[in-house]
Design a protein around this motif. Structure first.
Motif, PDB file in Angstrom:
ATOM      1  N   LEU A   1     133.376  91.130  68.082  1.00 38.93           N
ATOM      2  CA  LEU A   1     133.327  90.612  66.693  1.00 38.93           C
ATOM      3  C   LEU A   1     134.683  90.097  66.250  1.00 38.93           C
ATOM      4  O   LEU A   1     134.790  89.361  65.280  1.00 38.93           O
ATOM      5  N   LEU A   2     135.742  90.497  66.959  1.00 37.20           N
ATOM      6  CA  LEU A   2     137.086  90.052  66.567  1.00 37.20           C
ATOM      7  C   LEU A   2     137.336  88.600  66.954  1.00 37.20           C
ATOM      8  O   LEU A   2     138.294  87.987  66.492  1.00 37.20           O
ATOM      9  N   ASN A   3     136.445  88.030  67.775  1.00 36.27           N
ATOM     10  CA  ASN A   3     136.624  86.632  68.198  1.00 36.27           C
ATOM     11  C   ASN A   3     136.052  85.716  67.121  1.00 36.27           C
ATOM     12  O   ASN A   3     134.833  85.578  66.999  1.00 36.27           O
ATOM     13  N   ASP A   4     136.928  85.121  66.303  1.00 31.76           N
ATOM     14  CA  ASP A   4     136.432  84.259  65.213  1.00 31.76           C
ATOM     15  C   ASP A   4     136.414  82.795  65.632  1.00 31.76           C
ATOM     16  O   ASP A   4     136.173  81.910  64.828  1.00 31.76           O
ATOM     17  N   SER A   5     136.663  82.529  66.935  1.00 30.21           N
ATOM     18  CA  SER A   5     136.614  81.141  67.420  1.00 30.21           C
ATOM     19  C   SER A   5     135.180  80.795  67.806  1.00 30.21           C
ATOM     20  O   SER A   5     134.311  81.663  67.845  1.00 30.21           O
ATOM     21  N   SER A   6     134.977  79.513  68.117  1.00 29.08           N
ATOM     22  CA  SER A   6     133.629  79.083  68.537  1.00 29.08           C
ATOM     23  C   SER A   6     133.447  79.252  70.045  1.00 29.08           C
ATOM     24  O   SER A   6     132.424  78.897  70.597  1.00 29.08           O
ATOM     25  N   GLU A   7     134.470  79.793  70.706  1.00 29.13           N
ATOM     26  CA  GLU A   7     134.370  79.967  72.167  1.00 29.13           C
ATOM     27  C   GLU A   7     133.454  81.145  72.502  1.00 29.13           C
ATOM     28  O   GLU A   7     133.490  82.191  71.839  1.00 29.13           O
ATOM     29  N   GLU A   8     132.710  80.985  73.569  1.00 25.95           N
ATOM     30  CA  GLU A   8     131.722  81.992  73.986  1.00 25.95           C
ATOM     31  C   GLU A   8     132.390  83.157  74.731  1.00 25.95           C
ATOM     32  O   GLU A   8     133.427  82.985  75.366  1.00 25.95           O
ATOM     33  N   ILE A   9     131.775  84.329  74.599  1.00 28.66           N
ATOM     34  CA  ILE A   9     132.192  85.492  75.397  1.00 28.66           C
ATOM     35  C   ILE A   9     131.077  85.792  76.395  1.00 28.66           C
ATOM     36  O   ILE A   9     129.903  85.852  76.015  1.00 28.66           O
ATOM     37  N   ARG A  10     131.451  85.939  77.665  1.00 29.52           N
ATOM     38  CA  ARG A  10     130.458  86.307  78.689  1.00 29.52           C
ATOM     39  C   ARG A  10     130.790  87.707  79.196  1.00 29.52           C
ATOM     40  O   ARG A  10     131.878  87.946  79.689  1.00 29.52           O
ATOM     41  N   LEU A  11     129.845  88.636  79.042  1.00 32.55           N
ATOM     42  CA  LEU A  11     130.001  89.995  79.603  1.00 32.55           C
ATOM     43  C   LEU A  11     129.104  90.074  80.831  1.00 32.55           C
ATOM     44  O   LEU A  11     127.884  89.929  80.732  1.00 32.55           O
ATOM     45  N   ARG A  12     129.732  90.290  81.979  1.00 28.96           N
ATOM     46  CA  ARG A  12     129.000  90.185  83.240  1.00 28.96           C
ATOM     47  C   ARG A  12     128.369  91.532  83.611  1.00 28.96           C
ATOM     48  O   ARG A  12     128.938  92.583  83.414  1.00 28.96           O
ATOM     49  N   LYS A  13     127.147  91.453  84.172  1.00 27.50           N
ATOM     50  CA  LYS A  13     126.413  92.612  84.717  1.00 27.50           C
ATOM     51  C   LYS A  13     126.365  93.767  83.720  1.00 27.50           C
ATOM     52  O   LYS A  13     126.835  94.867  83.991  1.00 27.50           O
ATOM     53  N   VAL A  14     125.765  93.501  82.578  1.00 27.84           N
ATOM     54  CA  VAL A  14     125.609  94.526  81.536  1.00 27.84           C
ATOM     55  C   VAL A  14     124.302  95.288  81.765  1.00 27.84           C
ATOM     56  O   VAL A  14     123.236  94.674  81.841  1.00 27.84           O
ATOM     57  N   PRO A  15     124.341  96.615  81.885  1.00 26.23           N
ATOM     58  CA  PRO A  15     123.102  97.367  82.145  1.00 26.23           C
ATOM     59  C   PRO A  15     122.130  97.290  80.964  1.00 26.23           C
ATOM     60  O   PRO A  15     122.567  97.189  79.808  1.00 26.23           O
ATOM     61  N   ALA A  16     120.830  97.351  81.293  1.00 30.25           N
ATOM     62  CA  ALA A  16     119.782  97.287  80.253  1.00 30.25           C
ATOM     63  C   ALA A  16     119.536  98.715  79.757  1.00 30.25           C
ATOM     64  O   ALA A  16     118.683  99.445  80.287  1.00 30.25           O
ATOM     65  N   LEU A  17     120.302  99.152  78.771  1.00 28.00           N
ATOM     66  CA  LEU A  17     120.231 100.526  78.266  1.00 28.00           C
ATOM     67  C   LEU A  17     119.786 100.526  76.800  1.00 28.00           C
ATOM     68  O   LEU A  17     120.042  99.563  76.068  1.00 28.00           O
ATOM     69  N   GLY A  18     119.206 101.639  76.378  1.00 30.49           N
ATOM     70  CA  GLY A  18     118.774 101.762  74.988  1.00 30.49           C
ATOM     71  C   GLY A  18     119.922 101.536  74.012  1.00 30.49           C
ATOM     72  O   GLY A  18     119.800 100.788  73.031  1.00 30.49           O
TER      73      GLY A  18
END
Ligand code: EPZ
Length: 427
Positions: A33-50
């Motif tokens: 949320l601290l990224n106030d730019s229009s650039e995308e953040i990619r988080l790789r291999k995020v587990p599918a957790l509740g």
């Protein structure tokens, strides 16, 4: 209501690839949320957790766009403009408290309700609030909700306890504060280092994570980037303990072995065979463990409280009497009454559990009351003679991805049962 049905008594063997750490990805998602730019953040291999799904719901509510691309998460956070986290979502999990730092840091205001407590204790947030006040936030608490406002400025903060969440929250709040912040007596867990590395990828200027003093130099704003969190050391430790309690042999791969030094040391002390590779650990325990005279949980690199229930379950079948002292969360013994239903001999006295080893556990109907207690009961059911039924599995699936499927590949007889239970367990 869903349940696990387990037919225990079989040694588990095989190899498990370990996914991303829940306790890294949750603060990292909030930090995005601290990224106030229009650039995308990619988080790789995020587990599918509740818990990951719950955090994504909160970010979406606040104005972020979050999408899945295979195992990756793609975040657009330029449009985040809402400073209030809905009460219902706040109550879903403790980690919602992580939103205070980033929202205050980015918007100068945040309104949240008190995060839910859970079966492991009251979960106070005084260290979070005191630290934010040191950074210049004005905080008002009324009717169960908290409002914080202010343009933050750097400060020296000394934590009374090396709280993981407070360290992370204050790191995030300081990223865009005016001037520099030093957090002393900071938590040293690997998840703190993960958060530092993620934020620095986005242009923050943080140093010292992994040690007791962290310095954050304020910057004007962040940009996008791509990041993959550390492997989950608690999930890895849980599978190694599955090998121990069932008398099998399991290799966990794709890990950072040094993150599990406390556990591997204890397992060697208890007579298990432990083989440590560059990014893997193999544990086999063909015979019962020797009892452990005194295991004490504590801040990293001490023995992690998140593996205490699982280790305690394994010690119910050790030869002799073990003592486990839970020094992080006073109330973290709700797995004990359920283990007793399976024949375990455990006495509790305050922070202390005395476990007298028995020859066997018997399958039973048991109830998971929190994430790691549920993991412990699953391990015990895998070792017990006869069938077990475990309810409350939504707790377990907050932190373990596809647990029955993974255990089945290791030779377990476990399935997820839906609807009304077919019958009371036959012996
Ligand atoms: C994080 O919780 C983890 N959760 C917990 O994992 C983990 O057990 C814990 O750290 C300790 O390692 C996440 O990272 C999402 P703390 P957190 O603040 O941040 C007291 C799991 O199973 N305290 O380090 O809440 C607190 O009461 C979960 O994955 C205060 O007194 O833990 C406790 O006794 C469970 N005031 C101790 O510090 C505060 O303001 C440690 O808490 C904050 C904490």
């Amino acid at each position: 209501m869903e349940r696990y049905l387990v037919q225990g008594g079989l040694p588990l063997s095989g190899t498990v690839q370990i996914g991303g750490a829940k306790n890294s990805i949750l603060p990292v998602l909030a930090a995005a949320l601290l990224n106030d730019s229009s650039e995308e953040i990619r988080l790789r291999k995020v587990p599918a957790l509740g818990d990951v799904r719950a955090m994504i719901s909160i970010l979406t509510c606040l104005g972020a766009q979050v999408g899945r691309e295979g195992e990756d998460l793609l975040l657009q956070t330029a449009a985040v403009d809402c400073d209030q986290v809905p009460d219902l979502l706040m109550r879903e999990m403790r980690s919602s408290i992580f939103l205070m730092g980033p929202l205050l840091g980015r918007l100068g205001r945040v309104r949240i309700s008190y995060p839910g407590g859970c079966a492991i204790g009251l979960r106070p947030i005084n260290l979070h609030l005191e630290g934010l006040q040191k950074l210049g936030a004005v905080i008002e608490e009324k009717n169960g909700s908290i409002e914080a406002r202010g343009r933050l400025r750097g400060s020296k903060i000394t934590l009374a306890y090396p709280s993981v969440g407070a360290t992370e929250n204050l790191m995030m709040a300081s990223v865009c504060a005016r001037g520099s912040t030093v957090i002393a007596n900071a938590a040293c867990e690997p998840e703190i280092t993960d958060l530092q590395n993620f934020l620095n990828t986005l242009g923050a200027r943080i140093s010292g994570a992994g040690g007791p003093e962290i310095t954050i130099r304020g910057v004007r704003g962040l940009h996008g980037g791509s990041y993959r969190v550390f492997p989950d050391r608690i999930v890895a430790g849980t599978f190694l303990l599955a090998a121990v309690i069932t008398g099998g042999c399991i290799t966990v791969e794709g890990i950072v072995p040094e993150h599990l030094t406390a556990l591997s040391g204890l397992l060697e002390q208890a007579g298990a065979a432990v083989e440590i590779g560059a990014a893997a650990i193999t544990v086999s325990a063909k015979r019962p463990l020797r009892a452990l005279q005194r295991v004490r949980t504590g801040p990293y690199p001490g023995f992690p409280t998140d593996l205490q229930p699982q280790l305690l379950a394994a010690l119910t079948l050790a030869r002799g009497s073990s003592t486990v002292i839970e020094h992080v969360f006073k109330g973290r013994f709700h797995h004990v009454p359920e283990l007793r239903r399976m024949g375990a001999k455990i006495d509790l006295s305050g922070h202390r559990a005395i476990i007298r080893g028995v020859d066997r556990l018997s399958g039973a109907e048991v109830k998971a009351t929190d994430l790691r207690a549920g993991a412990a009961l699953t391990l015990a059911a895998l070792a017990a003679e006869g069938p077990s039924r475990i309810t409350g599995i939504s707790h377990i699936e907050r932190g373990y991805e596809r647990l029955p499927e993974t255990l089945s590949l290791l030779g377990a007889r476990i399935l997820r049962e839906r609807g009304a239970p077919e019958e009371v367990l036959s012996r």
